[in-house]
Design an enzyme around this catalytic site. Structure first.
Site, PDB file in Angstrom:
ATOM      1  N   LYS A  13       0.836  -1.216   0.000  1.00  0.00           N
ATOM      2  CA  LYS A  13       0.000   0.000   0.000  1.00  0.00           C
ATOM      3  C   LYS A  13       0.869   1.263   0.000  1.00  0.00           C
ATOM      4  CE  LYS A  13      -2.207  -1.079   3.881  1.00  0.00           C
ATOM      5  NZ  LYS A  13      -1.551  -2.370   4.204  1.00  0.00           N
ATOM      6  N   ARG A  88      -9.103   0.587   9.245  1.00  0.00           N
ATOM      7  CA  ARG A  88      -8.684  -0.793   9.480  1.00  0.00           C
ATOM      8  C   ARG A  88      -9.742  -1.558  10.269  1.00  0.00           C
ATOM      9  NH1 ARG A  88      -2.788   0.307   9.174  1.00  0.00           N
ATOM     10  NH2 ARG A  88      -1.624  -1.622   9.198  1.00  0.00           N
ATOM     11  N   ARG A 127      11.813  -6.774   4.852  1.00  0.00           N
ATOM     12  CA  ARG A 127      11.611  -5.360   4.525  1.00  0.00           C
ATOM     13  C   ARG A 127      12.564  -4.448   5.319  1.00  0.00           C
ATOM     14  NH1 ARG A 127       5.574  -2.864   4.708  1.00  0.00           N
ATOM     15  NH2 ARG A 127       5.741  -2.982   6.962  1.00  0.00           N
ATOM     16  N   ARG A 159      11.553  -2.231  10.833  1.00  0.00           N
ATOM     17  CA  ARG A 159      10.521  -1.846  11.797  1.00  0.00           C
ATOM     18  C   ARG A 159      10.418  -2.895  12.900  1.00  0.00           C
ATOM     19  NH1 ARG A 159       5.252  -0.215   8.304  1.00  0.00           N
ATOM     20  NH2 ARG A 159       4.315  -1.293  10.067  1.00  0.00           N
ATOM     21  N   ARG A 170      -0.290  -9.252  13.435  1.00  0.00           N
ATOM     22  CA  ARG A 170      -0.825  -8.274  12.469  1.00  0.00           C
ATOM     23  C   ARG A 170      -1.675  -8.958  11.403  1.00  0.00           C
ATOM     24  NH1 ARG A 170       4.426  -5.652  10.443  1.00  0.00           N
ATOM     25  NH2 ARG A 170       3.131  -4.238   9.229  1.00  0.00           N
TER      26      ARG A 170
HETATM   27  P1  AMP Z   1       1.274   0.329   9.062  1.00  0.00           P
HETATM   28  O1  AMP Z   1       2.464   1.170   8.816  1.00  0.00           O
HETATM   29  O2  AMP Z   1       0.063   0.786   8.283  1.00  0.00           O
HETATM   30  O3  AMP Z   1       1.543  -1.146   8.878  1.00  0.00           O
HETATM   31  O4  AMP Z   1       0.876   0.525  10.599  1.00  0.00           O
HETATM   32  C1  AMP Z   1       1.781   0.176  11.636  1.00  0.00           C
HETATM   33  C2  AMP Z   1       1.025   0.002  12.938  1.00  0.00           C
HETATM   34  O5  AMP Z   1       0.386   1.245  13.296  1.00  0.00           O
HETATM   35  C3  AMP Z   1      -0.113  -1.020  12.902  1.00  0.00           C
HETATM   36  O6  AMP Z   1       0.340  -2.351  13.101  1.00  0.00           O
HETATM   37  C4  AMP Z   1      -0.975  -0.519  14.058  1.00  0.00           C
HETATM   38  O7  AMP Z   1      -0.401  -0.845  15.303  1.00  0.00           O
HETATM   39  C5  AMP Z   1      -0.876   0.993  13.886  1.00  0.00           C
HETATM   40  N1  AMP Z   1      -1.920   1.502  12.974  1.00  0.00           N
HETATM   41  C6  AMP Z   1      -1.745   2.103  11.764  1.00  0.00           C
HETATM   42  N2  AMP Z   1      -2.914   2.433  11.225  1.00  0.00           N
HETATM   43  C7  AMP Z   1      -3.876   2.033  12.098  1.00  0.00           C
HETATM   44  C8  AMP Z   1      -5.299   2.071  12.095  1.00  0.00           C
HETATM   45  N3  AMP Z   1      -5.983   2.599  11.054  1.00  0.00           N
HETATM   46  N4  AMP Z   1      -5.945   1.565  13.168  1.00  0.00           N
HETATM   47  C9  AMP Z   1      -5.277   1.052  14.212  1.00  0.00           C
HETATM   48  N5  AMP Z   1      -3.947   0.956  14.275  1.00  0.00           N
HETATM   49  C10 AMP Z   1      -3.237   1.446  13.224  1.00  0.00           C
END
Ligand code: AMP
Length: 212
Positions: A13, A88, A127, A159, A170
């Protein structure tokens, strides 16, 4: 154009959103990036969010909904936006619909990038990220110099939530809490599904075709 990129962690994404910014001239809004910046900055929200993020859990809806509500009011979102990683949960999607409606706006397309679970673990564990926003992969997209960014020369990092235990949580959370959004948006005739298994350029071409 108001867009949502939907898909499991590791679907690409963020990579696709970055490719789309120039073509569409609208900003990428990544709740993950905003939360990581808050963690780095040591803000109260960042300290609270870090506990969830490191464990691979979702940050509470109230926190991320507040982030998006503020961000969508900024001037650069007037012509549109690309949401990456939000919503999400179904509650987040319902709140988003409410806040857009209040401003006389709506979502135009929800692009669902589909990748089988079997591919995601390998994608995420390999990654490596850069603070400049670039992203590399040890096997599929290696940087020219190991662990150094091709674009800005900074050291790459992994990360904390790209470790195997957090990745499993996740993916589980994705299936339980986020995948129901596929039906949510399909029933509103907004869903455009594309395969996320080709090269980043092929996936980009497929996205641009479904939002045309
Ligand atoms: P991402 O970079 O989108 O994979 O997000 C990393 C982490 O941030 C996720 O595993 C969640 O812990 C948190 N996070 C990001 N976006 C959301 C969301 N829309 N709702 C809840 N937690 C989020």
């Amino acid at each position: 154009m108001n867009l949502i990129l939907l898909g499991p962690p590791g679907a690409g994404k963020g990579t696709q959103a970055k490719k789309m910014i120039d073509a569409l001239q609208i900003p990428q809004i990544s709740t993950g990036d905003i939360l990581r910046a808050a963690v780095k900055g040591g803000t109260a929200m960042g300290i609270e969010a870090k506990k969830y993020m490191d464990a691979g859990q979702l940050v509470p809806d109230s926190v991320v909904i507040g982030i998006i509500d503020d961000r969508l009011k900024e001037d650069d979102c007037v012509k549109g936006f690309i949401l990456d990683g939000f919503p999400r949960t179904v509650d987040q999607a319902a709140s988003l619909a409410d806040m857009l409606e209040k401003g006389g706006r709506k979502i135009d397309h929800v692009v669902s990038i589909e990748v089988p679970d079997g591919d995601l673990l390998a994608r995420l564990t390999g990654r490596w990220m850069c603070t400049c926003g670039a992203s590399f992969h040890k096997i599929f997209n290696p940087s020219k110099v190991d662990e150094v960014c091709d674009l800005c020369g900074a050291n790459l990092y992994q990360r904390d939530d790209d470790k195997e235990a957090a990745i499993k949580v996740r993916l589980e959370n994705y299936h339980n809490q986020t995948a129901p959004l596929i039906d949510f948006y399909n029933s509103r005739s907004l869903l455009r599904s594309i395969p996320g298994t080709g090269s980043p350029d092929d996936i980009y071409t497929a996205i641009m075709a479904v939002i045309d």
